[in-house]
Design a protein around this motif. Sequence first.
Motif, PDB file in Angstrom:
ATOM      1  N   THR A  12       0.843  -1.214   0.000  1.00  0.00           N
ATOM      2  CA  THR A  12       0.000   0.000   0.000  1.00  0.00           C
ATOM      3  C   THR A  12       0.871   1.254   0.000  1.00  0.00           C
ATOM      4  OG1 THR A  12      -1.717  -1.157   1.239  1.00  0.00           O
ATOM      5  CG2 THR A  12      -1.801   1.238   1.286  1.00  0.00           C
ATOM      6  N   ARG A  23       2.385  11.720 -10.038  1.00  0.00           N
ATOM      7  CA  ARG A  23       1.511  12.895 -10.119  1.00  0.00           C
ATOM      8  C   ARG A  23       2.299  14.197 -10.125  1.00  0.00           C
ATOM      9  NH1 ARG A  23      -1.905  10.054  -6.512  1.00  0.00           N
ATOM     10  NH2 ARG A  23      -0.937  11.099  -4.764  1.00  0.00           N
ATOM     11  N   GLU A  99       4.490  19.212   5.051  1.00  0.00           N
ATOM     12  CA  GLU A  99       3.049  19.320   4.782  1.00  0.00           C
ATOM     13  C   GLU A  99       2.204  18.766   5.931  1.00  0.00           C
ATOM     14  OE1 GLU A  99       1.957  20.958   2.169  1.00  0.00           O
ATOM     15  OE2 GLU A  99       4.032  21.271   1.547  1.00  0.00           O
ATOM     16  N   ALA A 100       2.856  18.420   7.030  1.00  0.00           N
ATOM     17  CA  ALA A 100       2.170  17.927   8.236  1.00  0.00           C
ATOM     18  C   ALA A 100       1.371  16.641   7.983  1.00  0.00           C
ATOM     19  CB  ALA A 100       1.252  18.995   8.826  1.00  0.00           C
ATOM     20  N   THR A 101       1.757  15.859   6.980  1.00  0.00           N
ATOM     21  CA  THR A 101       1.088  14.580   6.729  1.00  0.00           C
ATOM     22  C   THR A 101       1.741  13.435   7.511  1.00  0.00           C
ATOM     23  OG1 THR A 101       2.417  14.440   4.713  1.00  0.00           O
ATOM     24  CG2 THR A 101       0.133  15.094   4.451  1.00  0.00           C
ATOM     25  N   SER A 103       1.858  13.000  10.605  1.00  0.00           N
ATOM     26  CA  SER A 103       1.031  12.555  11.740  1.00  0.00           C
ATOM     27  C   SER A 103       0.111  11.405  11.318  1.00  0.00           C
ATOM     28  CB  SER A 103       0.210  13.720  12.297  1.00  0.00           C
ATOM     29  OG  SER A 103      -0.746  14.155  11.358  1.00  0.00           O
ATOM     30  N   LEU A 104      -0.253  11.375  10.034  1.00  0.00           N
ATOM     31  CA  LEU A 104      -1.095  10.284   9.531  1.00  0.00           C
ATOM     32  C   LEU A 104      -0.378   8.938   9.677  1.00  0.00           C
ATOM     33  CD1 LEU A 104      -3.719   9.561   7.947  1.00  0.00           C
ATOM     34  CD2 LEU A 104      -2.413   9.881   5.859  1.00  0.00           C
TER      35      LEU A 104
ATOM     36  N   PRO B  97      -3.876  16.155   7.969  1.00  0.00           N
ATOM     37  CA  PRO B  97      -2.802  15.522   7.171  1.00  0.00           C
ATOM     38  C   PRO B  97      -3.279  15.144   5.767  1.00  0.00           C
ATOM     39  CG  PRO B  97      -3.733  13.924   8.671  1.00  0.00           C
ATOM     40  CD  PRO B  97      -4.503  15.198   8.891  1.00  0.00           C
ATOM     41  N   LEU B  98      -3.508  16.141   4.939  1.00  0.00           N
ATOM     42  CA  LEU B  98      -4.039  15.892   3.598  1.00  0.00           C
ATOM     43  C   LEU B  98      -2.944  16.023   2.542  1.00  0.00           C
ATOM     44  CD1 LEU B  98      -7.411  17.903   3.607  1.00  0.00           C
ATOM     45  CD2 LEU B  98      -6.866  15.727   4.659  1.00  0.00           C
ATOM     46  N   TYR B  99      -2.964  15.121   1.574  1.00  0.00           N
ATOM     47  CA  TYR B  99      -2.087  15.256   0.403  1.00  0.00           C
ATOM     48  C   TYR B  99      -2.824  16.134  -0.609  1.00  0.00           C
ATOM     49  CZ  TYR B  99       0.712  11.574   2.403  1.00  0.00           C
ATOM     50  OH  TYR B  99       1.512  10.842   3.249  1.00  0.00           O
ATOM     51  N   ASP B 101      -2.304  16.900  -3.600  1.00  0.00           N
ATOM     52  CA  ASP B 101      -2.444  16.460  -4.992  1.00  0.00           C
ATOM     53  C   ASP B 101      -3.403  15.277  -5.143  1.00  0.00           C
ATOM     54  OD1 ASP B 101      -0.800  14.750  -3.655  1.00  0.00           O
ATOM     55  OD2 ASP B 101       0.747  14.623  -5.183  1.00  0.00           O
ATOM     56  N   MET B 102      -3.982  14.828  -4.054  1.00  0.00           N
ATOM     57  CA  MET B 102      -4.935  13.702  -4.141  1.00  0.00           C
ATOM     58  C   MET B 102      -6.365  14.229  -4.084  1.00  0.00           C
ATOM     59  SD  MET B 102      -3.320  10.740  -1.693  1.00  0.00           S
ATOM     60  CE  MET B 102      -4.242   9.356  -2.311  1.00  0.00           C
ATOM     61  N   TYR B 107      -8.103   9.661  -1.455  1.00  0.00           N
ATOM     62  CA  TYR B 107      -7.357   9.903  -0.214  1.00  0.00           C
ATOM     63  C   TYR B 107      -7.970   9.097   0.940  1.00  0.00           C
ATOM     64  CZ  TYR B 107      -5.940  12.288   4.058  1.00  0.00           C
ATOM     65  OH  TYR B 107      -5.486  12.562   5.327  1.00  0.00           O
ATOM     66  N   PHE B 110      -7.132   5.514   0.651  1.00  0.00           N
ATOM     67  CA  PHE B 110      -5.748   5.280   1.068  1.00  0.00           C
ATOM     68  C   PHE B 110      -5.655   5.234   2.598  1.00  0.00           C
ATOM     69  CE2 PHE B 110      -1.846   7.641   2.396  1.00  0.00           C
ATOM     70  CZ  PHE B 110      -0.975   6.581   2.264  1.00  0.00           C
TER      71      PHE B 110
END
Lengths: 258, 261
Positions: A12, A23, A99-101, A103-104, B97-99, B101-102, B107, B110
């Motif tokens: 994944t 992208r 980008e603070a991602t 934490s996910l 926590p967002l991408y 470009d998605m 999202y 995912f």
Amino acid sequence: MSGTSVVRMTATVARHEFTRLLRSSATWVVAALFVAAAAWLFLSQVEHWLDAQASIGLQDHPPGLAGFLGTTYLAPLSVVLAVLAPFYAMRSFSEEYREATWSLWQSSPVPVTAVVLGKLIGTLAALAIPVGTAIAMVLIMMVWTQLDLGVFASSAAGLLLCTMASTAAGMYCSSLVKQPMLGAVLAIVLLGVLWLIGSTTGVAPSLDALAALSPGQHLSGFLQGYPNTGDVAYFLLFTGVFVVLTLIRLDALRQLGD
Amino acid sequence: MTRHGSSLLEARELTRYLPGARRDAASPIVDALSLSLQSGDVLGLLGLNGAGKSTTLRMLAGCLTPHAGSVHVAGHSMSDEPAAARAALGYLADRPPLYDDMRVEPYLRFTAALRNMPRRDINHAVQAVIEECQLADIARRRNGRLSKGQRQRVGIAQAIIHRPSVVLLDEPGSGLDPQQQDELRQLIRRLGHDRTVVFSTHVLSEVQACCTRIAVIHGGRLMAEHDLLAEPSARDELADLFHQIVSESASSAPAIDKNAA
């Protein structure tokens, strides 16, 4: 968590990293520049090969086209790839921090090993597009002449192992900083130093051991068609060391905070 | 005021110092904080900026390791069984926590896969959470093109997509307009029906509108905790209580620091 779950998580993460890279317009620009440079180098070396036919024919053991392109086309490409791989790997972690991602990932049940391996596999899959194109150029020559496929396979394997090692180093540097470009520069400097120490061979006996750390020293056997297990082990160990360093760094983030 | 037994979320003596600070000399940013919450509890973690709310939530979410103390989520220790503990919680950080470009729907797919949801359940979970968080009109939009309120809703959606027992939301109402805040409160109330929800805020009205419990935190310490179901009068008196506690803490803060040193 079961082994199957970890494998599924790794897949994944790898798929996510691969599609994320695809992208990005920067990925395609860098890939296009690399393929253009590879095509120019390839055509110039094929032309050189044709021009030098008379002198090559006089040699006792004349190199085949695959061996010739291994040393004059794929060897310089491996150095270019040492620069390209960190550009692909630079977003792996630093962009997640910025980008603070991150934490996910930290709050999800995905093991950190699956995150690191998944990102490495995903980045390598994206790199396979320009690297595969560069390798395919050599295969095109099979239309007009016979290639020594053993030498060719050995060169391609060396190039892929070298790319994997450079990507792992790029990922580690990306895990250290919040700015992706800074991560790429750090990795390029690190890999540049490692490649340069390979040129110290013969300068002084004490430096020969140091030169053995250089990727170039271990790639030459692959490009000439006679790799040994030591060279394979070197690239796997190189990759493994940087994967472990990345794992340690990511674990430390939980201890240290931002 | 901790409850034991079948707690869904239990924090014991959570303590965290600033990175690099000498622990024998520095005041902790979270100081021996304990909480015990059960299903149906909606806890508002109320405090001023810098009170230690985000640090507390990050430790509860497993993003930050406490220097002392422990966290248990649905009976799983965060230090001994981190995967099981994290699987039982959903967390929205102060920045969703967002991408960018998605698109929203892929999202969410995912994030469901990251929570190890079976592939056959993901479609249903995504549709359910899109409905629950009212995301149908933006499901095909890129995250990068969403408004602040929409981003918060997508952030909450990723936190609850796997139906966790515990939901942690760090200042979910910040930057939202009054209508969006009202929608958020309704959503939090709905979430609290069958889950434990902890959210941090410095806005009293948010706490008053949707919490069953309140914990006031200041200087990293839990200053007060009220069960609004047991003490309904606390809801109306909350404003006075909060200001009183903050002003009392402000005047006693130097003394606390001195003791800690």
